[in-house]
Design an enzyme around this catalytic site. Sequence first.
Site, PDB file in Angstrom:
ATOM      1  N   SER B  13       0.835  -1.198   0.000  1.00 40.77           N
ATOM      2  CA  SER B  13       0.000   0.000   0.000  1.00 40.77           C
ATOM      3  C   SER B  13       0.869   1.248   0.000  1.00 40.77           C
ATOM      4  O   SER B  13       2.059   1.192   0.317  1.00 40.77           O
ATOM      5  CB  SER B  13      -0.885   0.013   1.250  1.00 40.77           C
ATOM      6  OG  SER B  13      -1.689  -1.144   1.283  1.00 40.77           O
ATOM      7  N   CYS B  14       0.242   2.371  -0.318  1.00 41.96           N
ATOM      8  CA  CYS B  14       0.896   3.671  -0.259  1.00 41.96           C
ATOM      9  C   CYS B  14       1.499   3.869   1.118  1.00 41.96           C
ATOM     10  O   CYS B  14       0.808   3.604   2.106  1.00 41.96           O
ATOM     11  CB  CYS B  14      -0.141   4.756  -0.550  1.00 41.96           C
ATOM     12  SG  CYS B  14       0.343   6.423  -0.138  1.00 41.96           S
ATOM     13  N   PRO B  15       2.741   4.313   1.277  1.00 43.18           N
ATOM     14  CA  PRO B  15       3.645   4.819   0.246  1.00 43.18           C
ATOM     15  C   PRO B  15       4.665   3.795  -0.244  1.00 43.18           C
ATOM     16  O   PRO B  15       5.654   4.174  -0.859  1.00 43.18           O
ATOM     17  CB  PRO B  15       4.360   5.949   0.981  1.00 43.18           C
ATOM     18  CG  PRO B  15       4.549   5.387   2.368  1.00 43.18           C
ATOM     19  CD  PRO B  15       3.307   4.568   2.630  1.00 43.18           C
TER      20      PRO B  15
END
Lengths: 136, 76
Positions: B13-15
Site C-alpha cells: 500500500s501507499c507509500p
Amino acid sequence: MSKIALIVASEKMDKLFPAVTLATTAAISGWDAEMFFTFWGLLALKKGYEPSGVSFDYKAYEGKLTDALANGSIPDWKTVLEQGRATGRIRIYACSTTLGMFGLKQEDLDSFVDGIAGAATFLSKAKDANVSLFIS
Amino acid sequence: MMADITVDAKFKSCPGPLIALADTVSRAQPGQVVKLLATDPAAPSDVKEWALSVGHTLLATEKSGDVYEIYVGVSG
C-alpha cells in the site's frame, strides 16, 4: 522548492502512519518536510518507543492495521520515516515544553531527532510551507 | 514496453510502491527504463505526480489483470 509542515500531537498508529507517509512522500518528491512532535506525539520520539495502538474510538479496527503490518502490505512507520530521512529533506523537532512535562532530555530521544524547538522556532521553519497540517 | 529494471511492489500500500520506485530510480542510470509493478489503485496517479515533481518521465501505464505496469524513464 515546496515544503510541508506537520505538527504531530499523537503517538497512536493511526496518526503516526499518515504523518510519516506524507513527510516521506514529500521528501522523495523533492519537497522539504518539517515535523514538530508535541504533546502525546512526542512519546513517539523516545528511544525504542513502539506505538501503543490505534486511537480509542477505532480500537475495533486495530486488527486490520496490525494484519496489514504483519503481511507487509503497510510498511512500519519508522521504516517509512527512515526512508524519507535518507533524502536529507525531513527535519524532526521535539517540543521543548512537552519534553519538560515528561521529564525527558534530548538523550532520551531517538537519534533521528534533529533538535528541540519551541513554538516560535517551528513557526519560523513552517511559515513558508505550502502544506501545513496538525495531526492529532 | 521493455524495461531495464523491474520493481515488484505488488500488494504494497501507499507509500510502499513509490518509496521502492524512488529508491530504484535513484540508483539507476540516466536513460534507463524502470518498470513498477503495483496493485495499489493509487499507484498510477502517485507515480505521475512524483515523476512530475522530480523530473523523471512517465512513459506508459498498462494494466494486466489487477496489476499496474508503470514505466518510468530515468532522467539525467
